[in-house]
Scaffold this active site. Structure first.
Site, short mmCIF file in Angstrom:
data_model
loop_
_atom_site.label_atom_id
_atom_site.label_comp_id
_atom_site.label_asym_id
_atom_site.label_seq_id
_atom_site.Cartn_x
_atom_site.Cartn_y
_atom_site.Cartn_z
N PHE A 187 -0.86 -8.58 -8.73
CA PHE A 187 -2.05 -7.79 -9.09
C PHE A 187 -2.88 -7.52 -7.85
CE2 PHE A 187 -5.70 -7.02 -12.19
CZ PHE A 187 -5.08 -5.91 -12.76
N THR A 200 5.00 -8.01 -6.24
CA THR A 200 4.39 -9.00 -5.34
C THR A 200 4.79 -8.67 -3.90
OG1 THR A 200 6.26 -10.51 -5.57
CG2 THR A 200 4.44 -10.78 -7.14
N LYS A 258 10.67 -5.28 -1.44
CA LYS A 258 11.86 -5.00 -0.64
C LYS A 258 12.79 -6.19 -0.51
CE LYS A 258 9.01 -3.00 2.50
NZ LYS A 258 7.99 -2.26 1.73
N GLU A 314 12.56 2.32 -6.83
CA GLU A 314 12.12 3.51 -6.08
C GLU A 314 11.00 3.19 -5.09
OE1 GLU A 314 13.20 7.11 -6.45
OE2 GLU A 314 12.34 6.68 -4.51
N GLY A 333 -7.55 -0.32 7.81
CA GLY A 333 -6.73 -0.95 6.78
C GLY A 333 -5.29 -0.48 6.76
N GLU A 389 -1.83 -4.68 9.20
CA GLU A 389 -2.16 -6.05 8.82
C GLU A 389 -2.74 -6.78 10.03
OE1 GLU A 389 -1.22 -7.34 5.75
OE2 GLU A 389 -0.26 -5.49 5.10
N ASP A 395 9.95 -3.54 9.02
CA ASP A 395 9.74 -2.86 7.74
C ASP A 395 10.68 -1.66 7.61
OD1 ASP A 395 8.10 -2.08 5.32
OD2 ASP A 395 7.71 -0.36 6.61
N LYS A 412 14.05 -1.01 4.98
CA LYS A 412 14.25 0.19 4.16
C LYS A 412 15.63 0.80 4.42
CE LYS A 412 9.29 0.98 3.85
NZ LYS A 412 8.14 1.54 4.56
N GLY A 448 0.08 2.92 -0.17
CA GLY A 448 -1.15 3.19 -0.90
C GLY A 448 -1.00 2.75 -2.33
#
Lengths: 162, 328
Positions: free
Chosen positions: B8, B82, B111, B135, B193, B196, B207, B211, B305
């Site tokens: 959340f 999460t 991922k 997705e 923002g 990180e 990252d 992918k 986002g």
């Protein structure tokens, strides 16, 4: 090369045939018919790749076909690739880096732009390599990567091949 | 359709807001964050949960764990959003396994489990007669996986390449625009923002590499791991290097590239002409797919986002609902 031939049916084919006969590869044929020329000949420009040393043989075959060669513009290094290097380029002997590619004989560094910021900060350079074939370009880039690994340099390749 | 929502944070809240704002016919019967959980077969009050979270509190009851929600709530689809753990994929991997074993469909934006354990999870889903959709794991809002699996079905992909990380793209855009140093551009990205506190995962190309592994393993029928990706980040780039590219009407972008036929998987900064469709500004993502029947296609959109990632999750949810969930 620029060729002059009789303006008759079959002449262009006759001029192109010897190229494949000597193992050449035609890249482009530019054929402009100029109505103003008084003579009954045709000018044709052909861009082609030829294996080393086959040019005299080709010229002989063309002459036998009744085609005269008006001009030959030779461009030995056909492929070009521009990369960027970042690191301590001067401290790691930049001329040695360039030499290692030039030493191949089939690829060479044709341009180098170097930017050196403050002392001890890494410098950046743009390096243009030209080569005779695509395979030789790949080999030159492999050499550059090997040197970069030894000298702790970062290599930035273009998105698309040479 | 009933869903259980694990996670959340930004994405989970984005999904909750979309469900509240739109008539999607989705009821949330289980909800958990890292500290708490709640189960309500009649439907959880999402507005109240968002308000609790907004006040810095837990979304539910500290006595209810995510594992409880997975095991006990009544739902059709587990939505697992999460944060990614690249090393073990846990605890998400265990939760996904448990849901599939309960014959529940799974939609995830995580991922880790997809990059590390896709063949096993797909088999488990098939054995239990349910679907596993992911997705949102690649390029946020861009429906790249759907496009490749459905729209481009029957095509052979000879090459796939593009901008897979918005943080790096933002940093490189700013370095090129205003001749900022890497450190300055990174600081700015943090302030906004986009990066990180520990930006390693983004700026070292990890990252983007994950992918690529996901696309390679799930769509291009390759069997790869993160270690198979040749990877160079952007931390050593200089404003001078960007200027040298600019002199040629080019710029530098962090490009992820897969050439299935040659076994190439690489993430590295590349010189790209400024007019190239992959040169997108800011945090955007862009991917070009070279397909034999379709030709070249380029997808551009927001790669991260809250709302954008929720878009991808909801797309998967409605796909499952329209095809597989009975009586909802």
């Amino acid at each position: 090369m620029k060729l002059e031939m009789k303006d008759q049916p079959g002449q262009l084919v006759a001029a192109l045939k010897p190229i494949s006969a000597v193992g050449g590869n035609i890249i482009a044929v530019i054929h402009q018919r100029e109505t103003s020329t008084a003579t009954e000949t045709l000018d044709v420009q052909i861009v082609l790749e030829l294996p080393e040393g086959r040019l005299p043989n080709l010229l002989e075959l063309l002459r036998a076909q009744g085609v005269s060669v008006v001009r030959i513009g030779e461009e030995r290094l056909l492929y070009e690739c521009t990369l960027i290097m970042i690191g301590h380029l001067m401290h790691t002997d930049l001329s040695d880096t360039v030499d290692q590619i030039d030493r191949t004989g089939s690829a060479e560094v044709t341009e180098l732009s170097l930017v050196m910021p403050a002392i001890d900060a890494p410098s950046s350079a743009r390096i243009t390599i030209r080569s005779t074939t695509r395979a030789e370009m790949k080999r030159a880039i492999r050499i550059l990567y090997a040197v970069a690994e030894q000298k702790n340099l970062l290599i930035i390749e273009p998105l698309e091949d040479a | 359709m009933r869903i259980a929502l694990l996670g959340f944070g930004s994405v989970g809240q984005g999904i909750a807001r979309a469900i509240l704002a739109k008539d999607l016919d989705i009821i949330v019967t289980g909800l958990a964050d890292s500290r708490s959980g709640t189960i309500d077969a009649g439907g959880i009050d999402l507005l109240a949960a968002l308000a609790r979270k907004g006040d810095g509190g837990p979304c539910g009851n500290p006595g209810v764990s995510p594992a409880d929600v997975v095991a006990k709530a009544e739902y059709d689809v587990l939505v697992e959003v999460t944060p990614t753990n690249v090393e073990t994929a846990e605890p998400a991997l265990g939760h996904i396994r448990a849901a599939l074993q309960r014959h529940k469909h799974v939609v995830t934006s995580n991922k880790g489990p997809i990059a590390l354990a896709y063949p096993e999870l797909r088999e488990l889903a098939e054995a239990n007669g349910v679907l596993l959709k992911y997705e949102a794991t690649v390029c946020g809002a861009i429906p790249l996986i759907h496009a490749m699996q459905e729209g481009l079905a029957g095509n052979t992909i000879s090459r796939l390449y593009g901008v897979f990380n918005g943080t790096c793209n933002y940093i490189l855009t700013r370095m090129a625009e205003d001749a900022l140093t890497y450190e300055q551009a990174l600081a700015e990205a943090r302030e906004l923002g986009y990066a990180e506190a520990d930006p390693t995962y983004d700026v070292e190309g990890i990252d983007a590499a994950i992918k690529l592994v996901i696309l390679a393993n799930t769509i291009l029928d390759m069997h790869t791991t993160l270690d198979d990706v040749e990877r160079t980040g952007i931390t050593l780039l200089t404003p001078d290097a960007l200027q040298l590219a600019e002199d040629l009407d080019c710029t530098i972008r962090l490009i992820g590239e897969i050439i299935p036929g040659a076994g190439v998987l690489r993430v590295s900064p590349r010189i790209v002409p400024k007019v190239h469709p992959l040169v997108v500004e800011g945090t955007l993502n862009a991917v070009t797919v070279e397909a034999d029947l379709a030709g070249d296609l380029t997808f551009i959109g927001k790669g991260a986002g809250s709302t954008e990632t929720a878009s991808a999750v909801i797309g998967d949810l409605l796909y499952i609902r329209d095809r597989h969930v009975q009586g909802s």
